[in-house]
Design an enzyme around this catalytic site. Sequence first.
Site, PDB file in Angstrom:
ATOM      1  N   HIS A 146       0.782  -1.225   0.000  1.00  0.00           N
ATOM      2  CA  HIS A 146       0.000   0.000   0.000  1.00  0.00           C
ATOM      3  C   HIS A 146       0.820   1.284   0.000  1.00  0.00           C
ATOM      4  O   HIS A 146       0.313   2.354  -0.339  1.00  0.00           O
ATOM      5  CB  HIS A 146      -0.902   0.014   1.237  1.00  0.00           C
ATOM      6  CG  HIS A 146      -2.299   0.432   0.959  1.00  0.00           C
ATOM      7  ND1 HIS A 146      -3.375  -0.069   1.647  1.00  0.00           N
ATOM      8  CD2 HIS A 146      -2.819   1.305   0.086  1.00  0.00           C
ATOM      9  CE1 HIS A 146      -4.488   0.480   1.200  1.00  0.00           C
ATOM     10  NE2 HIS A 146      -4.174   1.321   0.251  1.00  0.00           N
ATOM     11  N   THR A 147       2.079   1.213   0.388  1.00  0.00           N
ATOM     12  CA  THR A 147       2.834   2.437   0.649  1.00  0.00           C
ATOM     13  C   THR A 147       2.907   3.392  -0.546  1.00  0.00           C
ATOM     14  O   THR A 147       2.552   4.567  -0.427  1.00  0.00           O
ATOM     15  CB  THR A 147       4.261   2.105   1.124  1.00  0.00           C
ATOM     16  OG1 THR A 147       4.185   1.192   2.213  1.00  0.00           O
ATOM     17  CG2 THR A 147       5.000   3.362   1.553  1.00  0.00           C
TER      18      THR A 147
END
Length: 669
Positions: free
Chosen positions: A356-357
């Site tokens: 997700h980063t």
Amino acid sequence: MSTLPQQQVQQPHTMSQQSKLPRLPIPPLKQTISKYLESIVPVADSDLTALAETNKRATAFAEVADRLQQRLISYEKTQTNSWLEKWWLEIAYLSKRQGLCINSNYWASFANDPNAYDLALAPEALRPENSDYIKGRIWDSGTYSEFQLRRAVKYIQKTLDCKERVDEGRMPINMTKAGPLCMYQYTCVFGMTRIPRPGCDELRQDNKTLESRVVIVIAEDQIYSIEVYDSAGHRKPDGDLEDELRAITADVAERRRIGELDPAVTVLTAGNRDRWAAAYERLEKQPANRATLMTIQESLFAVSLDTTYNDPPDSINAHQQSTKCHGTHPGHNRWYDKCATLIFDRNGVCGYLGEHTPCDALVPAYMFEHVANAVTQDHIDPQAVSARTHNYHAQANRLRFVDVDSTVNGLIEEAEKEVEQAAHNSVSRQIRFENYGSDWIKQVAKFSPDAYAQLAMQLTYFRMHGTFASVYETASTRRFLHGRTETVRSLTSESADFMRTMCDHAFSSIDKYEALVRASKKHQLLLRDASAGNGIDRHIFGLRMAYLRLDPLPTEQPLTEQEKEAIENFFNDPILAKSTYFQLATSGLFPAYYLTHTGFNCKVTERGYTLNYINEPKRIKFGIEGMTVQVGNGTDVEKFEATLRQTLLELKLICEESNQITAGDFSRL
């Protein structure tokens, strides 16, 4: 005046609007405090004493917070893209120490191929009357299939098509009524890897990773690399890649047979980040292991080949459990640090796992909806032979983890136990609500399908638990340069009034419908504000960081102890904490037909649920995740599913009755 033929009209370059995008604004201080105080009224509910105390704290904060606002404004001018970007990456993602499996990575599943062949069948097939039928079951065949490998190649090729469109600027610019959206996140999907570090991780993406010709393949926790382009930079044909995957699966089967499998370093990427950082530091000291780690980082994306399959074959519940954490061996056969991983089970069922980063789930979801669509159009004929290079010799290029010491092996065992427990505590359900969809909502309910879904979920929670849930809804801020997300605080005084009205038999259907409309209008206003950079939570986060991280401005008066106390009292207010303890964390996606379901982690343990939802014209799809009833102190995902279905049917009757439409009669629309 002559014009070019339609097929010759060139689209604008993908990045051609980037320099024209506005920067993410910093909202006016008074506006944010006013909106915040309005938002916490239903959170406090009947606790008038707590509400009065919060107002007092906010008033004291407002008298001194302009100095933090000015620090933030000054800091914004020093940032290349956005005042929020660096802090958000660090605080929201890279500094989190929880494992990525279950807790952070998101997942998606894609439509099955109805023409799949050579399928493994369960030895004890579940029947509809079996209590496990809806949940589904995962079997391990211990084998791979031709169809699985051929479908994997189709997805690899179509994914590379997408990468090349991004690289060459041919990806169409996403547009809304408000104008073009930032396309930067599309550049973050490929050649991107999270690297574990003590305390705070790093991201790696550079020219070497972006220009890579390599994709990594993971099978039984063994890692292989395949070159998807030849030395001249030309894409390899399907047949060559199929042969590469066959060589890999044959090699791993032989390694398994003779007991020469390397340790499952993969599972370390699933668990606690500091544990993985400690293991990583030891591994990279050994040259061969360091070379393996570098090759993984420098690959475009990952492909996981599983030997498992689902029963029943179309069981989306079993499939999502397998996609997000490998259902039979949680945390294994994935490299959770890779931004993009395509996963194929023994029968060719495909899923996607995202880190997700670097980018929000919406961007890869949009991209891979098109990938899945393209794969569907490219039929796999069991009788046809794929094109291949003459005299091509495929070989398994295995990436080794060697001389793994007892310390690292011990850390692998710890990670296995951690992820096994996390998977045991996590419950997921997928809903296909087929009774109606966005067409009916717009025509009969006569307001936003997103607001409708939000209010249905809130009412479901209220009916189950007897309290209002603080609600997080994702709003995209991609109309701004490098914009990510803002929180829509979807619990409002209007939605609270709607829920009370719905649960009171004294009110008529018209009363309930009018309350529903008022709540929906409020919700649409909040969503527009958040998408326009006028939300609450990112600004409060920025003010907090200004207090903790930014030096006083040269012209700024020093903060007195009393002023510091006022600031800290605001940030440490129990009602502020309660308002961000999002027991309903939600995110809506665009209508998607090949992307069958999506899901993400539930951060709130106590009576918390996360919901992805997709409003399609004729149905609504939900993905629900939460803890088990025991661990979640009353969380009940199965009951939530049943209650949500009942709520959606009841809302339909209320809307039809209030608008004088006979159930199922669309003749007056």
